[in-house]
Design a protein around this motif. Sequence first.
Motif, PDB file in Angstrom:
ATOM      1  N   LYS A  21     -22.318  71.142  55.727  1.00 19.56           N
ATOM      2  CA  LYS A  21     -22.182  72.895  56.118  1.00 19.56           C
ATOM      3  C   LYS A  21     -20.925  73.528  56.561  1.00 19.56           C
ATOM      4  N   GLY A  22     -20.105  72.443  56.417  1.00 18.87           N
ATOM      5  CA  GLY A  22     -18.762  73.092  57.001  1.00 18.87           C
ATOM      6  C   GLY A  22     -17.804  73.518  56.005  1.00 18.87           C
ATOM      7  N   GLY A  23     -16.511  73.798  56.492  1.00 20.17           N
ATOM      8  CA  GLY A  23     -15.464  74.241  55.559  1.00 20.17           C
ATOM      9  C   GLY A  23     -15.099  73.247  54.538  1.00 20.17           C
ATOM     10  N   ARG A  24     -15.379  71.980  55.016  1.00 20.16           N
ATOM     11  CA  ARG A  24     -14.886  70.955  53.966  1.00 20.16           C
ATOM     12  C   ARG A  24     -16.110  71.069  52.557  1.00 20.16           C
ATOM     13  N   GLU A  25     -17.042  71.059  53.151  1.00 20.39           N
ATOM     14  CA  GLU A  25     -18.131  71.262  52.084  1.00 20.39           C
ATOM     15  C   GLU A  25     -18.139  72.550  51.175  1.00 20.39           C
ATOM     16  N   HIS A  26     -17.555  73.601  51.791  1.00 18.58           N
ATOM     17  CA  HIS A  26     -17.481  74.910  50.975  1.00 18.58           C
ATOM     18  C   HIS A  26     -16.289  74.592  50.123  1.00 18.58           C
ATOM     19  N   ALA A  27     -15.340  74.010  50.627  1.00 15.26           N
ATOM     20  CA  ALA A  27     -14.058  73.799  49.600  1.00 15.26           C
ATOM     21  C   ALA A  27     -14.369  72.678  48.427  1.00 15.26           C
ATOM     22  N   LEU A  28     -15.402  71.539  48.750  1.00 16.42           N
ATOM     23  CA  LEU A  28     -15.721  70.813  47.856  1.00 16.42           C
ATOM     24  C   LEU A  28     -16.493  71.346  46.808  1.00 16.42           C
ATOM     25  N   ALA A  29     -17.418  72.220  47.457  1.00 13.99           N
ATOM     26  CA  ALA A  29     -18.326  72.996  46.260  1.00 13.99           C
ATOM     27  C   ALA A  29     -17.515  74.010  45.403  1.00 13.99           C
ATOM     28  N   TRP A  30     -16.592  74.702  46.154  1.00 10.09           N
ATOM     29  CA  TRP A  30     -16.016  75.773  45.458  1.00 10.09           C
ATOM     30  C   TRP A  30     -15.184  75.030  44.505  1.00 10.09           C
ATOM     31  N   LYS A  31     -14.508  74.038  44.509  1.00  8.22           N
ATOM     32  CA  LYS A  31     -13.568  73.184  43.674  1.00  8.22           C
ATOM     33  C   LYS A  31     -14.523  72.631  42.556  1.00  8.22           C
ATOM     34  N   ASP A  77     -21.499  81.068  63.746  1.00  6.33           N
ATOM     35  CA  ASP A  77     -22.331  79.953  63.887  1.00  6.33           C
ATOM     36  C   ASP A  77     -21.946  78.944  64.145  1.00  6.33           C
ATOM     37  N   GLY A  78     -20.665  78.782  64.684  1.00  6.16           N
ATOM     38  CA  GLY A  78     -20.267  77.231  64.991  1.00  6.16           C
ATOM     39  C   GLY A  78     -18.872  77.622  65.731  1.00  6.16           C
ATOM     40  N   GLY A  79     -18.365  76.253  66.079  1.00  2.00           N
ATOM     41  CA  GLY A  79     -17.041  76.124  66.537  1.00  2.00           C
ATOM     42  C   GLY A  79     -15.983  76.727  65.823  1.00  2.00           C
ATOM     43  N   ARG A  80     -15.692  75.962  64.626  1.00  2.00           N
ATOM     44  CA  ARG A  80     -14.728  76.126  63.716  1.00  2.00           C
ATOM     45  C   ARG A  80     -15.342  77.331  62.830  1.00  2.00           C
ATOM     46  N   VAL A 136     -25.490  73.642  47.670  1.00  2.12           N
ATOM     47  CA  VAL A 136     -24.909  73.046  48.897  1.00  2.12           C
ATOM     48  C   VAL A 136     -26.195  73.053  49.906  1.00  2.12           C
ATOM     49  N   ALA A 137     -26.138  71.874  50.696  1.00  3.61           N
ATOM     50  CA  ALA A 137     -27.594  71.851  51.378  1.00  3.61           C
ATOM     51  C   ALA A 137     -26.847  71.296  52.947  1.00  3.61           C
ATOM     52  N   PRO A 138     -27.052  72.102  53.951  1.00  2.00           N
ATOM     53  CA  PRO A 138     -27.621  73.369  53.976  1.00  2.00           C
ATOM     54  C   PRO A 138     -26.551  74.549  53.569  1.00  2.00           C
ATOM     55  N   GLY A 139     -25.631  74.261  53.586  1.00  2.92           N
ATOM     56  CA  GLY A 139     -24.322  75.059  53.359  1.00  2.92           C
ATOM     57  C   GLY A 139     -24.135  76.163  54.405  1.00  2.92           C
ATOM     58  N   ASN A 140     -23.515  77.459  54.190  1.00  7.74           N
ATOM     59  CA  ASN A 140     -23.077  78.300  55.093  1.00  7.74           C
ATOM     60  C   ASN A 140     -23.084  79.709  54.361  1.00  7.74           C
ATOM     61  N   ALA A 141     -22.615  80.723  55.044  1.00 10.16           N
ATOM     62  CA  ALA A 141     -22.423  82.303  54.356  1.00 10.16           C
ATOM     63  C   ALA A 141     -21.492  82.072  53.359  1.00 10.16           C
ATOM     64  N   GLY A 142     -20.752  80.873  53.111  1.00  9.49           N
ATOM     65  CA  GLY A 142     -19.983  81.114  51.945  1.00  9.49           C
ATOM     66  C   GLY A 142     -20.289  80.305  50.657  1.00  9.49           C
ATOM     67  N   THR A 143     -21.303  79.666  50.917  1.00 13.22           N
ATOM     68  CA  THR A 143     -21.828  78.594  49.843  1.00 13.22           C
ATOM     69  C   THR A 143     -22.885  79.315  48.923  1.00 13.22           C
ATOM     70  N   VAL A 200     -10.847  82.264  51.809  1.00 11.84           N
ATOM     71  CA  VAL A 200     -11.443  81.725  53.006  1.00 11.84           C
ATOM     72  C   VAL A 200     -12.638  80.820  52.751  1.00 11.84           C
ATOM     73  N   PHE A 201     -12.414  79.629  53.470  1.00 12.84           N
ATOM     74  CA  PHE A 201     -13.595  78.649  53.345  1.00 12.84           C
ATOM     75  C   PHE A 201     -14.431  78.951  54.566  1.00 12.84           C
ATOM     76  N   HIS A 202     -15.605  79.104  54.442  1.00  8.21           N
ATOM     77  CA  HIS A 202     -16.556  79.301  55.670  1.00  8.21           C
ATOM     78  C   HIS A 202     -16.743  77.812  56.268  1.00  8.21           C
ATOM     79  N   ALA A 203     -17.150  77.846  57.515  1.00 10.50           N
ATOM     80  CA  ALA A 203     -17.484  76.798  58.395  1.00 10.50           C
ATOM     81  C   ALA A 203     -18.658  77.128  59.234  1.00 10.50           C
ATOM     82  N   GLY A 204     -18.538  77.488  60.429  1.00  9.71           N
ATOM     83  CA  GLY A 204     -19.643  77.873  61.178  1.00  9.71           C
ATOM     84  C   GLY A 204     -20.007  79.315  61.003  1.00  9.71           C
ATOM     85  N   THR A 205     -20.768  79.680  59.695  1.00 10.69           N
ATOM     86  CA  THR A 205     -20.966  80.923  59.601  1.00 10.69           C
ATOM     87  C   THR A 205     -22.269  81.164  59.083  1.00 10.69           C
ATOM     88  N   ARG A 206     -23.177  82.106  59.221  1.00 17.63           N
ATOM     89  CA  ARG A 206     -24.534  82.246  58.500  1.00 17.63           C
ATOM     90  C   ARG A 206     -24.583  83.974  58.193  1.00 17.63           C
TER      91      ARG A 206
END
Length: 428
Positions: free
Chosen positions: A8-18, A384-387, A30-37, A369-375
């Motif tokens: 559910k972090g920025g790394r996963e958003h970037a992987l899914a995007w690519k 919704d998180g630190g980064r 993306v499980a569970p993902g974030n507001a960007g996924t 903009v890759f989301h990390a701690g967002t919902r």
Amino acid sequence: MRILVVGKGGREHALAWKLALSNRAERVFVAPGNAGTDGGPGGKLASVKLEQDNFEGLVRFAKDEKVGLVVIGPEEPLAKGITDALEKEGLRVFGPSKAAAQLEASKVYCKELMRQAGVPTADFKVCDHPQIARTYIDSRDYDLVVKADGLAAGKGVIVCTGREEAYRAIDRIMVREEFGAAAGRHVVVEKKLSGREVSILALVSGRCILPLDPGQDHKALLDNDKGPNTGGMGVYTPAPWLTPELAHQIDEEVFVPTIHAMRRRGAPYKGCLFAGLMITSQGPRVLEFNCRFGDPETQPLLMRLKTDLLDLMEAVVDGKLEQFEGKIEWDNRHAVCVVAAAPGYPVNPRKGDPITGLDEVAAMPDVQVFHAGTRRDGNRVLTDGGRVLGVTALGESLARARERAYEAIRKIQFRGIQYRSDIGLRDR
Ligand code: AMP
Ligand code: GLY
């Protein structure tokens, strides 16, 4: 193909995007993902309400949705054996087995493997009792680093100056068990090294090792490398310090012997292997291995990757990575990622504040903009998180990429937003 990315972090958003940019990708969950996924390229991204440790739920979902490839982002599920659990059910997984993930999950395993395989690393001793550790500390005439054995969310490493600090670190980890009882059972006490800290990521499958372009992380919270250590506050890539000679040396002295040793131990490595290195005056020394992509290294790296990520990942899973030897293509431009963190990060980040400016930044060319701690909360996006976000931009030069990333991040607001202003300045 239908793909499932776990995390559910920025790394996963970037992987899914690519992955979604691949013509062969039909849908990327993306499980569970974030507001960007959700949405994303071609509207292919979709968040799925399944946590990363719900192996049964993930197996069921992947089978029901006829998922052809599962990509594991973070280290925790890998260390708990998610790859083994999914593969047992016939699913194809990008990520190492539980046995191979020990390389990150156990500092003791990692150091002993390096010692056996002759991989250059700081001198060390594994201690299973506080008194043994104290005696070792007394016998050293240099500064030390004390490391809890288990995964401690990046926290169980204490860099010490002087003996008193090292004793206190032993007390915190082994006596007071601040990082948990299991992580405190064994510690690694090792020599403190100095030099430039760098990370190199490589795709690994069988005997084949393909290093990716390097990125320079910035681990400290504040400008000029001040403040507490974090998961990473920003990265630029490529990194001018990596000469072809140094790259070759790291390949020969670090990756090759490590991968061979893993095979010999019956834990062949498959996935992304991340080597955290200190480039000392005596040459590169391994500080740690991670059994996954870096966060935020992945975000700017994937903006520069021209080769189809789905093709690369399938080649890793199928043991056919050799076909990409010398063929991974990169955008020649530079990329800079600046992390926007919540107030209180890394200790106790504040959550639940609305984020504004995302639409305006979405319209900027060469910026993601890759989301990390967002919902998501209705139409709003909340912290919704630190980064919180990784604002990433491409540019013809490092300076241009930097300017663009900062131009973008200045348009984004949430209460108490904090970010470093010097990402990419060191190597101007
Ligand atoms: P690790 O999780 O082992 O990478 O440690 C976290 C951070 O602690 C690293 O990114 C380094 O900044 C620092 N560190 C770890 N080991 C050493 C060492 N032997 N000498 C100096 N710094 C270290
Ligand atoms: N950015 C450092 C890491 O992913 O561990």
